[in-house]
Write an enzyme that holds these catalytic residues in place. Structure first.
Site, PDB file in Angstrom:
ATOM      1  N   ASN A   1       0.854  -1.182   0.000  1.00 40.79           N
ATOM      2  CA  ASN A   1       0.000   0.000   0.000  1.00 40.79           C
ATOM      3  C   ASN A   1       0.894   1.237   0.000  1.00 40.79           C
ATOM      4  OD1 ASN A   1      -1.971   1.927   0.310  1.00 40.79           O
ATOM      5  ND2 ASN A   1      -2.584   1.302   2.357  1.00 40.79           N
TER       6      ASN A   1
ATOM      7  N   LYS B   1       0.040   4.270  -0.306  1.00 44.19           N
ATOM      8  CA  LYS B   1      -0.632   5.407   0.327  1.00 44.19           C
ATOM      9  C   LYS B   1      -0.402   6.675  -0.511  1.00 44.19           C
ATOM     10  CE  LYS B   1      -0.368   3.056   4.740  1.00 44.19           C
ATOM     11  NZ  LYS B   1      -0.215   3.160   6.215  1.00 44.19           N
TER      12      LYS B   1
ATOM     13  N   HIS C   1      -9.501   0.529   4.783  1.00 44.56           N
ATOM     14  CA  HIS C   1      -8.235   0.698   5.498  1.00 44.56           C
ATOM     15  C   HIS C   1      -8.465   1.562   6.725  1.00 44.56           C
ATOM     16  CE1 HIS C   1      -4.115   2.003   6.360  1.00 44.56           C
ATOM     17  NE2 HIS C   1      -3.721   0.922   5.707  1.00 44.56           N
TER      18      HIS C   1
ATOM     19  N   GLU D   1      -7.016   4.022   7.883  1.00 42.90           N
ATOM     20  CA  GLU D   1      -6.941   5.464   7.656  1.00 42.90           C
ATOM     21  C   GLU D   1      -8.248   5.994   7.072  1.00 42.90           C
ATOM     22  OE1 GLU D   1      -2.179   4.886   7.077  1.00 42.90           O
ATOM     23  OE2 GLU D   1      -3.423   5.320   5.324  1.00 42.90           O
TER      24      GLU D   1
ATOM     25  N   GLU E   1      -5.466  -5.591  10.154  1.00 39.44           N
ATOM     26  CA  GLU E   1      -4.458  -4.586  10.447  1.00 39.44           C
ATOM     27  C   GLU E   1      -4.735  -3.943  11.803  1.00 39.44           C
ATOM     28  OE1 GLU E   1      -2.755  -2.817   6.453  1.00 39.44           O
ATOM     29  OE2 GLU E   1      -4.688  -1.947   6.939  1.00 39.44           O
TER      30      GLU E   1
ATOM     31  N   GLY F   1       2.404   1.946  10.914  1.00 36.45           N
ATOM     32  CA  GLY F   1       3.247   3.120  10.829  1.00 36.45           C
ATOM     33  C   GLY F   1       3.848   3.556  12.148  1.00 36.45           C
TER      34      GLY F   1
ATOM     35  N   SER G   1       3.252  -2.661  10.206  1.00 42.24           N
ATOM     36  CA  SER G   1       4.709  -2.562  10.328  1.00 42.24           C
ATOM     37  C   SER G   1       5.412  -3.871   9.971  1.00 42.24           C
ATOM     38  CB  SER G   1       5.105  -2.109  11.737  1.00 42.24           C
ATOM     39  OG  SER G   1       4.615  -0.808  12.003  1.00 42.24           O
TER      40      SER G   1
END
Length: 288
Positions: free
Chosen positions: A51, A53, A135, A137, A205, A211, A251
């Site tokens: 991904n 991003k 996702h 985010e 996730e 991150g 990660s």
């Protein structure tokens, strides 16, 4: 006598709600699944996604595509890269067909007055065949609800895309021991909209490990993946539970990928920052 792992799973349950998929009780021990676990793992093709991003420009993307094209990448692993929408056509033109191209989001209808959105039809027109939906985010920053994500999944599948459906809990939810409750709720919404799971990959996730440099241990990741596998057995079917691929994301690096890949219910990775680096090749090859 139950093992420690079996005692943990035996205690898990989902609080009753109006959703029929939440009527879940663990009445079966893990031992009944263990006999087929090795076979099922081998029958599910390992799948690794990157991904990207909101990163990259034409120069850096060209360099990254050159690295991915050179590989070599494990031919037994399915690979896709999630690309910023303006670069979908560009990336598709640079990568071999063995590497799939995915959009990072789409809307729930074919076309219309939805400024700033892209549809599955537009994604397909670029030559891409996959889309990442739900996702963390999108859920956390853009406040997308379980219901909206499920509607997006439904339409993307109907339009002929392969869907990576993301689920996962925040740090507060994990510390409150709500991991299973959260991922089951998210799966419930998706399950109500999916009739055929053939073109779905689920990506677990944990938000607290995206991150941050923190990674769930292989044992922590496996525990949730096993839970999801059992949830699928109880709420969808044994066949879907045995064949649906569940990726881990959070990660993932070249250093930890091999240990994670050894776990029986982890069928690949959805990789963030490391997918922008040469070490992504190592992660793709984690099963070799």
């Amino acid at each position: 006598m139950l093992t420690a792992a079996e005692r943990v799973v035996a205690r898990l349950f989902i609080r009753p709600t109006s959703c029929k998929y939440f009527a879940l009780q663990f009445t079966r021990s893990l031992s009944s699944c263990d006999k087929n676990k090795k076979h099922n793992k081998m029958s599910r093709q390992f799948c690794v996604g990157g991904n990207w991003k909101m990163n990259g420009d034409q120069k850096s993307i060209a360099e990254l595509c050159k690295i991915l094209s050179a590989g070599p990448l494990d031919p037994n692993t399915q690979v896709y890269v999630g690309v910023p929408a303006p670069y979908l056509i560009y990336v598709r033109s640079l990568l071999p067909e063995t590497i799939n191209v995915a959009a990072q989001n789409c809307y729930k209808v074919e076309k219309g007055a939805f400024t700033g959105e892209i549809s599955p039809a537009i994604i397909k027109d670029t030559g891409a065949g996959w889309v990442i939906l739900g996702h963390s985010e999108r859920r956390q920053i853009f406040k997308e609800s379980d219901e909206l994500i499920a509607e997006k999944v439904e339409h993307a599948l109907a339009a002929g895309l392969k869907v990576v459906a993301c689920i996962g809990e925040t740090l507060d939810e994990r510390e409150a021991n709500k991991t299973q409750e959260v991922v089951a709720r998210q799966m419930c919404a998706i399950a109500q909209k999916v009739k055929d799971w053939t073109n779905v990959v689920v990506a677990y996730e944990p938000v607290w490990a995206i991150g941050t440099g923190k990674t769930a241990t292989p044992e922590q990741a496996q525990e949730v993946h096993a839970y999801l596998r059992q949830w699928l057995t109880e709420n969808i079917s044994k066949e879907v539970a045995a064949t649906l691929r569940i990726q881990y994301g959070g990660s993932v690096t070249g250093a930890n990928a091999k240990d994670l890949a050894k776990k029986p219910d982890i069928d690949g990775f959805l990789v963030g920052g490391a997918s922008l680096k040469p070490e992504f090749v190592q992660i793709v090859n984690a099963r070799q």
